[in-house]
Design a protein around this motif. Sequence first.
Motif, PDB file in Angstrom:
ATOM      1  N   ASP A 158       5.123  28.316 -24.069  1.00 53.27           N
ATOM      2  CA  ASP A 158       4.749  29.735 -24.062  1.00 53.27           C
ATOM      3  C   ASP A 158       3.296  29.881 -24.508  1.00 53.27           C
ATOM      4  O   ASP A 158       2.407  29.396 -23.835  1.00 53.27           O
ATOM      5  CB  ASP A 158       5.706  30.546 -24.951  1.00 53.27           C
ATOM      6  N   HIS A 165      12.808  23.317 -25.319  1.00 51.81           N
ATOM      7  CA  HIS A 165      14.110  23.887 -24.963  1.00 51.81           C
ATOM      8  C   HIS A 165      14.579  24.809 -26.089  1.00 51.81           C
ATOM      9  O   HIS A 165      14.694  24.391 -27.247  1.00 51.81           O
ATOM     10  CB  HIS A 165      15.127  22.758 -24.733  1.00 51.81           C
ATOM     11  N   LYS A 166      14.808  26.077 -25.750  1.00 46.71           N
ATOM     12  CA  LYS A 166      15.301  27.083 -26.690  1.00 46.71           C
ATOM     13  C   LYS A 166      14.434  27.183 -27.940  1.00 46.71           C
ATOM     14  O   LYS A 166      14.936  27.228 -29.067  1.00 46.71           O
ATOM     15  CB  LYS A 166      16.756  26.780 -27.081  1.00 46.71           C
ATOM     16  N   GLY A 167      13.118  27.201 -27.737  1.00 40.09           N
ATOM     17  CA  GLY A 167      12.212  27.331 -28.863  1.00 40.09           C
ATOM     18  C   GLY A 167      12.116  26.096 -29.734  1.00 40.09           C
ATOM     19  O   GLY A 167      11.613  26.162 -30.859  1.00 40.09           O
ATOM     20  N   GLN A 168      12.578  24.974 -29.235  1.00 46.18           N
ATOM     21  CA  GLN A 168      12.547  23.720 -29.969  1.00 46.18           C
ATOM     22  C   GLN A 168      11.805  22.662 -29.159  1.00 46.18           C
ATOM     23  O   GLN A 168      11.789  22.711 -27.917  1.00 46.18           O
ATOM     24  CB  GLN A 168      13.970  23.229 -30.278  1.00 46.18           C
ATOM     25  N   ASP A 217      23.125  19.595 -26.282  1.00 43.73           N
ATOM     26  CA  ASP A 217      21.923  20.282 -26.745  1.00 43.73           C
ATOM     27  C   ASP A 217      22.181  21.234 -27.908  1.00 43.73           C
ATOM     28  O   ASP A 217      21.241  21.888 -28.392  1.00 43.73           O
ATOM     29  CB  ASP A 217      21.251  21.030 -25.590  1.00 43.73           C
ATOM     30  N   VAL A 218      23.413  21.314 -28.377  1.00 41.06           N
ATOM     31  CA  VAL A 218      23.741  22.155 -29.535  1.00 41.06           C
ATOM     32  C   VAL A 218      24.048  21.295 -30.751  1.00 41.06           C
ATOM     33  O   VAL A 218      23.461  21.460 -31.818  1.00 41.06           O
ATOM     34  CB  VAL A 218      24.933  23.087 -29.222  1.00 41.06           C
ATOM     35  N   ASP A 236      11.218  23.050 -34.762  1.00 37.28           N
ATOM     36  CA  ASP A 236      11.046  24.437 -34.332  1.00 37.28           C
ATOM     37  C   ASP A 236       9.602  24.628 -33.895  1.00 37.28           C
ATOM     38  O   ASP A 236       8.675  24.279 -34.630  1.00 37.28           O
ATOM     39  CB  ASP A 236      11.401  25.392 -35.468  1.00 37.28           C
ATOM     40  N   LYS A 282      15.728  17.988 -19.672  1.00 39.08           N
ATOM     41  CA  LYS A 282      16.830  18.951 -19.795  1.00 39.08           C
ATOM     42  C   LYS A 282      17.603  18.963 -18.488  1.00 39.08           C
ATOM     43  O   LYS A 282      17.042  19.192 -17.417  1.00 39.08           O
ATOM     44  CB  LYS A 282      16.284  20.349 -20.101  1.00 39.08           C
TER      45      LYS A 282
END
Length: 582
Positions: free
Chosen positions: A372, A61-64, A116-117, A78, A99
Amino acid sequence: MAIRKKIQNSGASGQNTEEYLSSVSSKIFFLVIIFGIVLIPLNVKAYTFVQIGVDSNFLIHKGQVYFAQADGSLTVLDVITGNVIARKKDREYSGTIKKVDGGILILGTQITLLDDVTFKTAWEADLHFTPEIIDNYLVSYDANGFVQCRKIDNGQICWSIHIDGALDIVAEKDYVLVHRSAWNQKDPVMVLLFELETGKELFRKSSPEGIHYGNVYFDGEKIYIEAGSFTESRWDALFEKMIVWNLSGEEVSFLDVSSDIDKRRLSSETPFTLGDKTFAQGRVWGNPDNIPPKLEGECVKYSSSDQDDKYISCYTYKIEDGYVNIDKVTIRSDTDWECHNFIKLKTDNANWEGELTYLKDNGRISVITQADNYLLLGSNLGEVECIDILTGKSLWIYIFPTIRHTMSFSSYGMPPYMDKAAEIYRKENARVNNISGMQLLSSDVEKTSPIIIYDPEPTNPFLKLPLYRAITWAAALAPLLILVVTWKISPNRHWRHPLSVITCLILYVFTVSCLLIYGRISLSSSIAMRLTILILFIYLSISTVKAFIEIRSNFKIVIFMSCVFGIALGVFTAFFSMLYHF
């Protein structure tokens, strides 16, 4: 006359000898029984174990990447650099990580929604089982037997219904199917259907007498139930036919059981196919290839082959762009064996092979996920590796403690003592400083040296072991010292004085309590505590009886009660130790 007297003396001497031998043998037998109860079962072992490293799926999620470590803590890294973004140890995070619209949802025995932040807890629910997610609803049942439906974004409970027993829950479309398997002969098997949003009960049906309902499958329109007859035990019921119900609980048809599964027991959870339908995990699938692993990223296919000098185990994992195969090859010889773990990746854009050199003999890959152009591998030995999919280059490895989870199937053979488990923990986490990542097998490729990242907050589950050792040895030695001091300060060192008796009883209860709580700290301290209990028990029994006989006062009542309580507790300790502490 003299001859007759001599014969009589001889007979009396023989009788005395027999009585003496009988007395000695009875004492020896008594000591053997006592020491057998105290010592013999102490080192009996009857347990198995699972080596845990990554204890969840990988959530990207978000590059994590989010995952749970062996100690149940949450780690966020990361994906590109492997840098540690967050570590949370405030609760249990093992299980499935998803998620959702409201944040990051953790599905384990403890259900938690995280922002998630900030990674703060939005809401949580303790001891919930078989969670099912559909739209913005989560259905599960708790330890008190309440089936609850709640909204995921805020945790608000929409409805709650009490149903006893272990339950299976399947949520599809607008309905929630609940199945109580009830393998106990006294409890009826029940199948219930509820509306998802309101909790309205649409029907509740039990199995007929002599018929057992096994696994139940639901596709949102029809309910498929494994049925079979039995005479004595429901565990003996075989799969005879698949009953089909509509949403009103009415039987509309049934499916014939093919010859290859007609001997299948109703307790089996192995997927099977009938006609054009495949049944697994409480749902109906179009074909076996559509069945997902129970935990995202786990192995989807396993096979093995045994050759003359080696044993090969093949694991297949599904990723977004293709498949990853892990081959564990064990090469045997007359004196030893060695293991190698090979990885093969094949997609439309990449095709390479390599060896996972950091995996030991008992090492295996637990989960694999694609992020990715990166491939993430999680092992049971506490490693997470990131590999560039296109080039096969190992980029970084995150290393954290692995923990052995033990399980015992017999109360007579408990898992290892805590000091032994600590020794195993230290050996399994003794890392080599020059650890290398996945190495490509191609001869024209240079050896890669990935970045090594260590857990900044490693958990040591045996941090309090020195304290526990001190407590156990104090419990073993201090009562004997106090007993001697009490005996010396008693009037005329009278060992039958009430002060000695009462003190001995208090010390006896204290040592027994410490044994029940800290009896699995170490083998030596456990033996010492049991011997102390034995000494205190013998002293308490003898001194109490003598004090009761000689002391002429109303205090006899207290002494008598102490004697009865001590003897009862002694018998309880012996049996409890045999059944639960060995």
